[in-house]
Design an enzyme around this catalytic site. Structure first.
Site, PDB file in Angstrom:
ATOM      1  N   CYS A   1       0.796  -1.240   0.000  1.00 45.10           N
ATOM      2  CA  CYS A   1       0.000   0.000   0.000  1.00 45.10           C
ATOM      3  C   CYS A   1       0.827   1.287   0.000  1.00 45.10           C
ATOM      4  O   CYS A   1       0.378   2.285  -0.559  1.00 45.10           O
ATOM      5  CB  CYS A   1      -1.006  -0.037   1.142  1.00 45.10           C
ATOM      6  SG  CYS A   1      -2.016  -1.532   1.085  1.00 45.10           S
TER       7      CYS A   1
ATOM      8  N   HIS B   1      -3.540   6.569   3.848  1.00 39.71           N
ATOM      9  CA  HIS B   1      -3.953   5.363   3.125  1.00 39.71           C
ATOM     10  C   HIS B   1      -5.353   4.961   3.579  1.00 39.71           C
ATOM     11  O   HIS B   1      -5.651   4.935   4.772  1.00 39.71           O
ATOM     12  CB  HIS B   1      -2.944   4.242   3.398  1.00 39.71           C
ATOM     13  CG  HIS B   1      -3.369   2.929   2.834  1.00 39.71           C
ATOM     14  ND1 HIS B   1      -3.856   2.801   1.554  1.00 39.71           N
ATOM     15  CD2 HIS B   1      -3.404   1.682   3.368  1.00 39.71           C
ATOM     16  CE1 HIS B   1      -4.165   1.546   1.336  1.00 39.71           C
ATOM     17  NE2 HIS B   1      -3.904   0.838   2.420  1.00 39.71           N
TER      18      HIS B   1
ATOM     19  N   ASN C   1     -10.404  -0.245  -0.118  1.00 41.58           N
ATOM     20  CA  ASN C   1      -8.947  -0.117  -0.039  1.00 41.58           C
ATOM     21  C   ASN C   1      -8.351  -0.342  -1.436  1.00 41.58           C
ATOM     22  O   ASN C   1      -8.423  -1.447  -1.970  1.00 41.58           O
ATOM     23  CB  ASN C   1      -8.433  -1.166   0.959  1.00 41.58           C
ATOM     24  CG  ASN C   1      -6.923  -1.138   1.125  1.00 41.58           C
ATOM     25  OD1 ASN C   1      -6.210  -0.528   0.326  1.00 41.58           O
ATOM     26  ND2 ASN C   1      -6.433  -1.823   2.140  1.00 41.58           N
TER      27      ASN C   1
HETATM   28  O1  UT7 Z   1      -4.017  -1.943   3.155  1.00 43.12           O
HETATM   29  C1  UT7 Z   1      -3.631  -3.124   3.817  1.00 43.12           C
HETATM   30  C2  UT7 Z   1      -3.786  -2.975   5.230  1.00 43.12           C
HETATM   31  N1  UT7 Z   1      -4.972  -3.647   5.714  1.00 43.12           N
HETATM   32  C3  UT7 Z   1      -5.615  -3.128   6.759  1.00 43.12           C
HETATM   33  O2  UT7 Z   1      -5.287  -2.070   7.198  1.00 43.12           O
HETATM   34  C4  UT7 Z   1      -6.719  -3.927   7.402  1.00 43.12           C
HETATM   35  C5  UT7 Z   1      -6.605  -3.779   8.889  1.00 43.12           C
HETATM   36  N2  UT7 Z   1      -7.595  -4.550   9.598  1.00 43.12           N
HETATM   37  C6  UT7 Z   1      -8.900  -4.214   9.634  1.00 43.12           C
HETATM   38  O3  UT7 Z   1      -9.282  -3.239   9.006  1.00 43.12           O
HETATM   39  C7  UT7 Z   1      -9.823  -5.001  10.500  1.00 43.12           C
HETATM   40  O4  UT7 Z   1      -9.088  -5.966  11.222  1.00 43.12           O
HETATM   41  C8  UT7 Z   1     -10.958  -5.733   9.699  1.00 43.12           C
HETATM   42  C9  UT7 Z   1     -11.938  -4.719   9.160  1.00 43.12           C
HETATM   43  C10 UT7 Z   1     -10.356  -6.531   8.567  1.00 43.12           C
HETATM   44  C11 UT7 Z   1     -11.721  -6.674  10.617  1.00 43.12           C
HETATM   45  O5  UT7 Z   1     -12.207  -5.961  11.756  1.00 43.12           O
HETATM   46  P1  UT7 Z   1     -11.973  -6.572  13.231  1.00 43.12           P
HETATM   47  O6  UT7 Z   1     -12.580  -5.653  14.186  1.00 43.12           O
HETATM   48  O7  UT7 Z   1     -10.507  -6.822  13.365  1.00 43.12           O
HETATM   49  O8  UT7 Z   1     -12.829  -7.890  13.159  1.00 43.12           O
HETATM   50  P2  UT7 Z   1     -12.347  -9.392  13.430  1.00 43.12           P
HETATM   51  O9  UT7 Z   1     -11.482  -9.881  12.318  1.00 43.12           O
HETATM   52  O10 UT7 Z   1     -11.842  -9.508  14.821  1.00 43.12           O
HETATM   53  O11 UT7 Z   1     -13.734 -10.140  13.351  1.00 43.12           O
HETATM   54  C12 UT7 Z   1     -14.778  -9.921  14.309  1.00 43.12           C
HETATM   55  C13 UT7 Z   1     -15.915 -10.850  13.983  1.00 43.12           C
HETATM   56  C14 UT7 Z   1     -15.486 -12.300  13.827  1.00 43.12           C
HETATM   57  O12 UT7 Z   1     -16.528 -13.119  14.323  1.00 43.12           O
HETATM   58  P3  UT7 Z   1     -16.429 -13.781  15.781  1.00 43.12           P
HETATM   59  O13 UT7 Z   1     -15.204 -14.626  15.762  1.00 43.12           O
HETATM   60  O14 UT7 Z   1     -16.342 -12.628  16.733  1.00 43.12           O
HETATM   61  O15 UT7 Z   1     -17.696 -14.553  15.885  1.00 43.12           O
HETATM   62  C15 UT7 Z   1     -15.386 -12.460  12.339  1.00 43.12           C
HETATM   63  O16 UT7 Z   1     -15.588 -13.808  11.921  1.00 43.12           O
HETATM   64  O17 UT7 Z   1     -16.489 -10.468  12.734  1.00 43.12           O
HETATM   65  C16 UT7 Z   1     -16.523 -11.609  11.859  1.00 43.12           C
HETATM   66  N3  UT7 Z   1     -16.369 -11.134  10.500  1.00 43.12           N
HETATM   67  C17 UT7 Z   1     -17.400 -10.688   9.772  1.00 43.12           C
HETATM   68  N4  UT7 Z   1     -18.720 -10.557  10.062  1.00 43.12           N
HETATM   69  C18 UT7 Z   1     -19.522 -10.049   9.097  1.00 43.12           C
HETATM   70  C19 UT7 Z   1     -15.236 -11.042   9.760  1.00 43.12           C
HETATM   71  N5  UT7 Z   1     -15.525 -10.549   8.552  1.00 43.12           N
HETATM   72  C20 UT7 Z   1     -16.864 -10.318   8.539  1.00 43.12           C
HETATM   73  C21 UT7 Z   1     -17.740  -9.800   7.580  1.00 43.12           C
HETATM   74  N6  UT7 Z   1     -19.053  -9.674   7.898  1.00 43.12           N
HETATM   75  N7  UT7 Z   1     -17.322  -9.401   6.360  1.00 43.12           N
END
Ligand code: UT7
Length: 318
Positions: free
Chosen positions: A110, A244, A274
């Site tokens: 990125c 970004h 993104n």
């Molecule tokens: O440019 C490259 C750099 N990339 C980034 O900067 C990305 C950085 N990371 C993020 O933006 C965040 O970590 C995400 C947006 C990807 C995810 O947010 P999070 O708050 O870290 O969520 P998580 O991965 O901890 O997931 C929370 C819950 C999980 O369910 P359980 O285990 O709590 O039951 C996931 O399975 O949300 C679930 N989940 C979803 N639910 C609905 C994961 N993806 C989804 C989804 N829709 N698309």
């Protein structure tokens, strides 16, 4: 420091994919995506390619710079999702533009655009190039597993470009990288070697979302504070923090830590998701079109990504 930006351009695929549309494909919903990321919709290539988007953005940037294509004497593409492993995306763009000059890709995830600005600065300072076209173009839709709700909701396709030439706009540039591939990686495509121990990977993006999130929040704040300290500036003197566009919550966290108003943090993540390396130049092009940037405008450009990598530039527009 020796450059200024004299023209910008952008290109986005025609096809818009909304959160509701994704909710029909994987177990997700509009409310989760908006509250966790700030993304409402993204653009996804159908007939477009990384090279076609890059060509369109590049042509616009050269046109706006008031230059003829023949005056471009170096082309740098920032990408991790070019159409081919070889030739480089830069060579594909050269062919489309019908020009001939040194051309190469930068793979820094990125922050690729910020890395390219830094490289361009070095080439201009050394006198090896005069007018450099930088194009950041990504077609990450080819590298997403569209069955994986954790990643397919995040990325979009698009290209942003600029032409740089000798000047004094760039006041500060710092690149950073470390080695921790497991945090965020994209497999390098397929093959069918009968000698490999394991089947070839499928070219998908894999991401430890929370790990990347924590790294990003720390890096954005610490790199901006370091840059301001080195320039003996305070955050109030910055007109815009062009960050970004990976997650609106990361942008909000920087804003709160720096105690600056929301208007100083332009966003387009809601419309494009993104865009990886293309995120910052697309945003710059939109800010110029909206009349937000004029001579004297102080901009901090900051990006982070897989590697992990990070890059920051401070520009005072000329
Ligand atoms: O440019 C490259 C750099 N990339 C980034 O900067 C990305 C950085 N990371 C993020 O933006 C965040 O970590 C995400 C947006 C990807 C995810 O947010 P999070 O708050 O870290 O969520 P998580 O991965 O901890 O997931 C929370 C819950 C999980 O369910 P359980 O285990 O709590 O039951 C996931 O399975 O949300 C679930 N989940 C979803 N639910 C609905 C994961 N993806 C989804 C989804 N829709 N698309």
């Amino acid at each position: 420091m020796s450059l200024k930006i004299i023209g910008t351009g952008k290109a986005l695929p025609e096809r818009t994919v909304t959160n509701d549309e994704l909710a029909g494909m994987v177990d997700t919903n509009d409310e989760w995506i908006i509250s966790k990321t700030g993304i409402k919709e993204r653009r996804v290539c159908t007939w477009e390619t990384a090279a076609s988007l890059a060509e369109q953005a590049g042509r616009r940037a050269v046109e706006r710079a008031g230059l003829a294509l023949s005056e471009i004497d170096m082309l740098i593409c920032a990408t991790v999702s070019g159409d081919y492993v070889t030739p480089s995306l830069a060579c594909c763009v050269l062919e489309r533009l019908g020009v001939s000059c040194p051309a190469f890709d930068i793979s820094a995830a990125c922050p690729g655009f910020v890395y390219a600005l830094d490289a361009a600065d070095a080439y201009i300072t050394s006198g090896k190039a005069k007018n450099i076209l930088i194009v950041a173009a990504e077609r990450m839709s080819r590298n997403l597993d569209w069955n994986d709700r954790a990643t397919c909701i995040l990325m979009g396709d698009g290209a942003g470009a600029c032409v740089v030439t000798a000047g004094n706009a760039l006041k500060y540039s710092r690149l950073w990288a470390a080695g921790e591939a497991g945090m965020l990686y994209v497999d390098s495509g397929t093959g069918n070697s009968p000698f490999a121990d394991a089947p070839s990977p499928r070219g998908y993006i894999h991401m430890q979302g929370q790990q990347v999130f924590k790294f990003a929040v720390r890096a954005v704040e610490s790199e901006i504070r370091l840059a301001l300290e080195k320039l003996n500036m305070n955050a109030e003197a910055v007109d815009y923090f062009v960050l970004h566009q990976a997650n609106k919550r990361i942008i909000d966290s920087a804003r709160l830590k720096l105690k600056q108003p929301e208007a100083k943090f332009p966003v387009n993540i809601d419309r494009y998701g993104n865009l990886s390396a293309a995120s910052i130049p697309v945003l710059l092009d939109e800010m110029l079109a909206e009349g937000k940037i004029a001579p004297g405008t102080a901009l901090v450009l900051m990006a982070f990504g897989g590697g992990p990598t990070a890059g920051i530039s401070v520009l005072v527009w000329e």
